[in-house]
Structure formats: structure tokens, C-alpha cells
Design an enzyme around this catalytic site. Structure first.
Site, PDB file in Angstrom:
ATOM      1  N   ASN A  54      32.263  59.510  39.742  1.00  0.00           N
ATOM      2  CA  ASN A  54      32.850  58.320  39.690  1.00  0.00           C
ATOM      3  C   ASN A  54      34.047  58.189  40.633  1.00  0.00           C
ATOM      4  OD1 ASN A  54      34.443  55.787  39.182  1.00  0.00           O
ATOM      5  ND2 ASN A  54      35.003  56.703  37.305  1.00  0.00           N
ATOM      6  N   GLY A  55      34.114  57.526  41.723  1.00  0.00           N
ATOM      7  CA  GLY A  55      35.111  57.455  42.830  1.00  0.00           C
ATOM      8  C   GLY A  55      34.820  57.478  44.066  1.00  0.00           C
ATOM      9  N   TRP A  61      28.438  51.713  40.092  1.00  0.00           N
ATOM     10  CA  TRP A  61      29.293  50.518  40.694  1.00  0.00           C
ATOM     11  C   TRP A  61      29.081  50.902  42.363  1.00  0.00           C
ATOM     12  CZ3 TRP A  61      33.434  49.301  43.904  1.00  0.00           C
ATOM     13  CH2 TRP A  61      33.798  48.034  44.239  1.00  0.00           C
ATOM     14  N   ARG A  99      31.343  49.561  33.364  1.00  0.00           N
ATOM     15  CA  ARG A  99      31.972  50.119  34.532  1.00  0.00           C
ATOM     16  C   ARG A  99      31.443  50.046  35.614  1.00  0.00           C
ATOM     17  NH1 ARG A  99      36.160  53.438  32.599  1.00  0.00           N
ATOM     18  NH2 ARG A  99      36.017  54.315  34.765  1.00  0.00           N
ATOM     19  N   CYS A 117      32.625  53.793  37.992  1.00  0.00           N
ATOM     20  CA  CYS A 117      31.066  54.112  37.460  1.00  0.00           C
ATOM     21  C   CYS A 117      31.221  54.719  36.142  1.00  0.00           C
ATOM     22  CB  CYS A 117      30.341  55.244  38.496  1.00  0.00           C
ATOM     23  SG  CYS A 117      30.477  54.624  40.151  1.00  0.00           S
ATOM     24  N   GLU A 146      34.417  34.048  38.701  1.00  0.00           N
ATOM     25  CA  GLU A 146      33.610  35.671  38.552  1.00  0.00           C
ATOM     26  C   GLU A 146      32.595  35.622  37.591  1.00  0.00           C
ATOM     27  OE1 GLU A 146      36.391  38.137  37.060  1.00  0.00           O
ATOM     28  OE2 GLU A 146      37.454  36.907  35.557  1.00  0.00           O
ATOM     29  N   HIS A 162      49.052  18.368  49.896  1.00  0.00           N
ATOM     30  CA  HIS A 162      49.104  19.148  51.025  1.00  0.00           C
ATOM     31  C   HIS A 162      48.041  19.801  51.909  1.00  0.00           C
ATOM     32  CE1 HIS A 162      53.535  18.716  50.842  1.00  0.00           C
ATOM     33  NE2 HIS A 162      53.363  19.291  49.564  1.00  0.00           N
ATOM     34  N   LYS A 201      34.593  46.644  35.550  1.00  0.00           N
ATOM     35  CA  LYS A 201      35.797  46.629  34.555  1.00  0.00           C
ATOM     36  C   LYS A 201      36.822  47.026  34.994  1.00  0.00           C
ATOM     37  CE  LYS A 201      37.851  45.050  30.908  1.00  0.00           C
ATOM     38  NZ  LYS A 201      37.848  43.328  31.030  1.00  0.00           N
ATOM     39  N   GLU A 206      44.527  31.522  36.756  1.00  0.00           N
ATOM     40  CA  GLU A 206      43.410  32.309  36.007  1.00  0.00           C
ATOM     41  C   GLU A 206      42.298  31.668  35.526  1.00  0.00           C
ATOM     42  OE1 GLU A 206      43.089  35.086  35.483  1.00  0.00           O
ATOM     43  OE2 GLU A 206      42.127  35.397  33.391  1.00  0.00           O
ATOM     44  N   LYS A 213      38.629  32.970  36.411  1.00  0.00           N
ATOM     45  CA  LYS A 213      37.400  32.988  35.282  1.00  0.00           C
ATOM     46  C   LYS A 213      36.097  32.471  35.573  1.00  0.00           C
ATOM     47  CE  LYS A 213      38.519  35.539  33.581  1.00  0.00           C
ATOM     48  NZ  LYS A 213      39.892  36.551  33.677  1.00  0.00           N
TER      49      LYS A 213
END
Ligand code: F6R
Length: 617
Positions: A101-102, A75, A27, A2, A497, A513, A612, A490, A494
Site C-alpha cells: 500500500n503506497g 486502489w 480502502r 490499498c 462523488e 458573477h 476512503k 459539501e 457528496k
């Protein structure tokens, strides 16, 4: 996860806090809130589910009312995003306001205790428990001053937090504390700022104190900044730092999104990562972090790379690089798995942590565990002075500059650049690389920023065009071999997300396979096929896809004919040694994801459910 902003001074606190929250929206952005304190009046509070713009819509009337306040962008961890669960949270008596935040891990037990004492709760959050615990201590002892009550409460909780607290009876006083989540205090003239990072106050002051783990501070215009340990109330002398951050670095600079700006910054960010380290004319790589510990690292029995997400993908490429050039065994671990199993790590091992933010909770916890086992800890971080950077024995910053778009782009290519430098440096020192080979490779590495510039220029329009054809795609496969297998992972990350299209990365040969069953005319397949790097094998993979009518988007080197002739779409990128090709190939993959997401109307810089900096488990 946050974002926290606080202010006490002479400016309009509403403006400072709201503008600060906009900078910290990376954030977390599922809800936002603000509280202002006026002398002889109770708190003014506004909070809402949604973004900072939604908060402004319900709080504009608070503008110009106060010189003290704080805000939060959330968040969600405990409780869904909703008006009720948004911060700030107030204590039952309405006198204490807190943003957090946490995660408070033992909030449940404390909630039961407080409920038995008659406290009630409006939200599902752990934060509301903490603010009431502070009230509880003040109710118990009327002589207790506000900062001491905060300290007592913090000594009862465990978990991770950065908090800012205000008390209606102590106007102009902000109490802040940190354990596991970052918090910076900006020191202005007759004003103080608080924020999760320095971006909200960079235009007002260049002087900041980064609160250390386990410390709290009481901040007021009258008494300045008083820092203490949370545990024992020991006084701490503040370490004032000069900020290097500029306003320009944290603004969009004419681009529609931070992500696009950051993609286009890569020639410069890679150049900055190499600057002062890669000295081609002298034929050396100069990296203080490595230089001082070369023997220790080169004698390592094993190197373990720990990271999450995109940084983990960089770690996989790091494994290929270090094993190829330094010939030291490397394992790459998800930090979240590593920390909860019983890995074999000894004092003969080196552990490399890779993290853009330097704050990722899982990476931090995994590092601490490796440190306890006696390993030598090396950090590759982008954010200077971040928690991870501080606990490592040595390290190298990536110097990519602030990365604000939630999807990592320039930090990833900067991580690959640092890993290339480390691998080449170790390889040279160990005598695995001849002078000639070393010179060839460092000359190529020096040319990478130019090649990235070229690829940006040449592929921007093409990727934009190709993206239009895949706006409605439901799935994507990304394939690569060797160094470009992690680049495929990657690329897929990208895309998923930011566009919410399901995408998977695979080693190209692994396709037969299992994933080959998915291929038909509706399956787009991005295949990375540079000239250097198992090209013939890739050609066979492309043929197998073609035979099943998959839609092929091929990334090839300039002048390619074989793969290009079979592909539906061709994106050309400049040739380089296989080991550096993921740096160059990643750029068009970033652009492709970006434009697909833009055409789908997605919020590219703030994708749903993401944030982030992941400072919680
Ligand atoms: C993806 C992304 C995440 C991060 C991951 C680790 O674009 O940004 O996957 O890479 O959360 O974050 P850091 O590198 O800050 O430890």
C-alpha cells in the site's frame, strides 16, 4: 489507499484473508488478490481486476488449503486496474510474494538497475520492482536471511509504504514494514493477523500492535513478533494496545449501505463527540487537548487550518466559528497546495489539521512542514492513534466511530461539533462571549443531536421522493450564504462523488458573477435558507433563480413561507443558531445525494475511482 491482510495461525487462512479483505474494501476496490503458503509446495496465487467478490469467484478452490497467507485490495496508482497489476506480486524466481500500500517513488531507477541484471517485469507496478529488489539481495548473498533482505531493499527505496512479504523457503513467516501507511498486527492465541486497520481481526483478538513509522516486524508462530527499525535494525519493544472497536461498529446493522447507516448514526455520533466535553449544567466546555494549551492557542497570531475534501469544508466552517467567537485570524488551506508553496508560518502560529482517517498523505506532509517551521500543531482526527494524531502537539478526537462508507458523513458533522466546541471555548476564555451568550450557545449545541434526530425522521421520506425526480439530472448547483456556504460546497461534493452528477457549490451571492448563466428550467438548484443567516438576501437570490426558471430545492426552517412559496421542492429542518445550522442542514443533503445515487444504480459505498483513506499524493 490499498488494503492489506495477512494471517499465520491455525485457522483457514483463505477465509481469514478473504473476510478481512471485505472489511478493508473501503480502502480500494479496483482489484484484489491472495497468496497462500503451504509447506512443501509453491505459492498458491489468485488475483483479478474487480472486487473481492470477483476474487472469490476465481479462487474458491483455495479454501481450506493453508494456514498462512495474505491478500490485497487495490486502489491503482502505478498501472491501470488489471489482473496483471493486481497484488500480490511475485519475484522472478517465484519465491517471494509481496503486497503493498503506497508508492515507491524511485522505482524507475531501481527497475533500470534490475533490468540490466536480467530481471523481467510482468506488470507496470512499483511493487513488482520492490519484490525483485528483495530477490536481488538474496541472490547476491545466499547466506542472507529473508527479513534482512527485506530490510536491505527497503533501505534502497523512498516513498510511502506498508508492505507484507512472504518467502516460500520460510513457511509461516510474514515480514511487514511501514513508512507512511498504516499497519496493525493482531495478537491472538497461537495466531497472528496483519491488516491496514484492525477491522479484519477484531472478532478474533482485542490485542494489537500498531507498527510505528520506519519499523518492520518479522512474525511467526515459533518466534512471535520481532520488531526492528528499518534503518538500523534496532530492536523495539512492542507496545500492545487494547482495541476498543466492536464488530457491530463495522457491520451494516440492517442498513442497505454503510453510508445510510452512518447518516442515521449522527444523533449518536454527535452526542458522543460532545460527551464529557460539553457540561451545560456546570457552564463549561472541558476539552483536555485545548485546556492544556489555551494560552498558546489564544495568543496565536494566526490559525491555519489544513485539510482535504470534506475535512477542508469542515475547516471553512471552523474559520467562520473561530473568527466569530475567538476573534483570531484563520486561514483555511488545501493541504496539497500548502505543502508545495512557501507559506508564512512562524512559531507564533497554530496549525489545525482536520482529517477523518488521520492518514491523508497531503495533510500529513503539510503538518510536518508546519511543525518544522515551529508552529503549534493541533489535530482533529476520527481514527484514534492514526499517523496525524500521533505527530500533533495536542488534539481532539471526533469520536464518530468507524466511518466505512467512502463518502464522509458522520465524520463531517463530528468535525463541525469539535470545531464548535473549540471556538466557543476559546471565545469564552478570551472574554469575547458573555456568560449569558456562552450559556445560550452551549445549550443550543447540546440540543443538536436531538435536532439531527428530528431532521432524519422528518426528511428521510421527502428526500427519497425528491431524489426520484433528479435521477437523470446532468448538473446541480448548491447555494448557501455565511456558515452555509461551506455546507453547500459539501452538499455538492457528496452528490458528485457518489452519483457522478456534476455539482458545484457557490456562495449564493456569487451566483450573479457567473453561474447564473447556467440557470434554466433544466438546472436543479439546492439552496440552504435557514431563518438565521442572511435570510433576506437569500430571498433575493431565490427570486433571481425563479425569474430564470431554475428548479429550486429549498432547505428552510420549519414554518418558512417566503422561500417555500417560490421553491419547487421544500425540505424543512429545525431552527438553530446560524453557526450550528450546517450540522443540521447537512443531514438532508446527505440523504438527497444518497437516494439520487441509489436510484442511479451507483455503488454508494464504493464510488468509482475513490478510496476512503488517501495515503498517496
Ligand atoms: C469526501 C471524502 C474526502 C475526504 C478527504 C480527506 O466524502 O471523504 O473528500 O474528506 O479525502 O480525508 P481525511 O478526512 O481522512 O483526511
Amino acid at each position: 489507499m490499498c488494503g492489506i491482510v495477512g494471517y499465520t495461525g491455525f485457522q483457514d487462512a483463505y477465509e481469514v484473508v478473504i473476510n478481512g479483505l471485505r472489511r478493508l474494501e473501503y480502502r480500494g476496490y479496483d482489484s484484489a488478490g491472495i497468496v497462500l503458503d503451504r509447506e512443501n509446495a509453491s505459492f498458491d496465487v489468485a488475483k483479478t481486476k474487480g472486487k473481492v467478490d470477483d476474487l472469490v469467484a476465481v479462487s474458491e478452490n483455495l479454501s481450506g488449503k493453508s494456514h498462512v497467507g495474505m491478500g490485497h485490495t487495490r486502489w491503482a496508482t502505478h498501472g491501470v486496474p488489471s489482473d496483471r497489476n493486481s497484488h500480490p506480486h511475485l519475484s522472478n524466481n517465484g519465491k517471494i510474494a509481496l503486497v503493498h500500500n503506497g508508492i515507491i517513488e524511485n522505482y524507475d531507477t531501481i527497475k533500470i538497475m534490475l533490468t540490466e541484471k536480467g530481471f523481467t517485469f510482468q506488470s507496470e507496478t512499483d511493487t513488482e520492482v520492490l519484490v525483485n529488489l528483495i530477490q536481488f539481495f538474496m541472490d547476491m548473498d545466499a547466506s542472507l536471511d529473508f527479513p534482512t533482505a527485506v530490510r536491505f531493499a527497503l533501505n534502497e527505496v523512498y516513498g510511502a509504504y506498508a508492505i507484507t512479504v512472504m518467502h516460500d523457503d520460510f513457511p509461516g513467516v510474514l515480514v511487514v514494514a511501514r513508512l507512511g501507511s498504516p499497519l496493525a498486527i493482531g495478537l491472538g492465541t497461537n495466531e497472528y493477523f496483519i491488516a491496514s486497520d484492525a477491522s479484519p481481526f477484531v472478532e478474533f483478538t482485542k490485542e494489537a500492535v500498531y507498527l510505528e513509522e520506519g519499523h518492520m516486524a518479522t512474525i511467526s508462530l515459533e518466534k512471535g513478533v520481532d520488531i526492528r527499525t528499518i534503518k538500523d535494525n534496532e530492536k523495539i519493544v512492542p507496545q500492545v494496545q487494547e482495541l476498543k472497536l466492536s464488530l457491530e461498529q463495522i457491520e451494516k446493522g440492517g442498513y442497505e449501505h454503510f453510508m445510510l447507516k452512518e447518516i442515521f448514526e449522527q444523533p449518536k455520533s454527535i452526542h458522543d463527540t460532545l460527551r464529557g466535553r460539553l457540561l451545560v449544567e456546570e457552564g463549561i466546555i472541558k476539552m483536555a487537548g485545548i485546556w492544556d494549551h489555551l494560552d498558546r492557542i489564544n495568543k496565536a497570531q494566526k490559525i491555519t487550518i489544513i485539510a482535504c475534501g470534506t475535512s477542508w469544508h469542515a475547516g471553512l466552517i471552523g474559520e467562520y466559528l473561530i473568527e466569530e467567537f475567538a476573534r483570531i485570524p484563520v486561514e483555511v488551506e488545501y493541504a496539497s497546495e500548502f505543502r508545495y508553496r512557501n507559506p508564512i508560518i512562524t512559531e507564533n502560529d497554530v496549525v489545525i489539521a482536520i482529517s477523518q482517517s488521520g492518514e491523508t498523505a497531503d495533510t500529513m506532509a503539510a503538518l510536518k512542514m508546519a511543525k518544522d517551521k515551529g508552529a503549534f500543531i493541533y489535530g482533529i482526527c476520527n481514527v484514534v492513534d492514526s499517523s496525524i494524531a500521533r505527530i500533533t502537539d495536542a488534539g481532539s478526537y471526533t469520536h464518530a466511530g468507524p466511518e466505512i462508507g467512502v463518502a464522509s458523513t458522520k465524520a463531517f458533522t463530528a468535525q463541525l461539533t469539535v470545531l464548535s466546541l473549540i471556538a466557543l471555548k476559546l471565545g469564552k476564555h478570551k472574554g469575547n462571549l458573555s456568560n449569558q451568550e456562552f450559556m445560550r450557545l452551549i445549550t443550543e449545541l447540546e440540543a443538536i443531536p436531538k435536532k439531527v434526530e428530528e431532521v432524519l425522521e422528518k426528511t428521510h421520506d421527502i428526500t427519497k421522493e425528491i431524489a426520484k425526480d433528479f435521477v437523470n439530472a446532468q448538473n446541480f448547483l448548491y447555494l448557501g450564504r455565511g456558515y452555509n456556504f461551506p455546507a453547500a460546497l459539501e452538499g455538492a461534493l457528496k452528490l458528485k462523488e457518489i452519483s457522478y452528477i456534476h455539482a458545484e457549490g457557490y456562495p449564493a451571492a456569487e451566483m450573479k458573477h457567473g453561474p447564473i448563466a447556467l440557470i434554466d428550467e433544466n438546472m436543479p438548484i439546492v439552496i440552504i435558507a435557514p431563518k438565521q443567516g442572511h435570510y433576506d438576501k437569500i430571498v433575493s437570490n431565490v427570486q433571481e433563480i425563479k425569474a430564470r426558471k431554475g428548479k429550486i430545492i429549498a432547505l428552510v426552517n420549519k414554518g418558512d413561507t417566503q422561500v417555500s412559496s417560490m421553491a419547487d421542492y421544500v425540505i424543512e429542518f429545525p431552527e438553530t443558531s446560524e453557526c450550528f445550522s450546517p450540522i443540521v442542514a447537512s443531514v438532508p443533503l446527505q440523504l438527497l445525494s444518497y437516494y439520487i445515487a441509489v436510484y442511479r444504480g451507483a455503488n454508494v459505498d464504493q464510488p468509482r475511482n475513490l478510496a476512503k483513506s488517501v495515503t498517496v499524493e
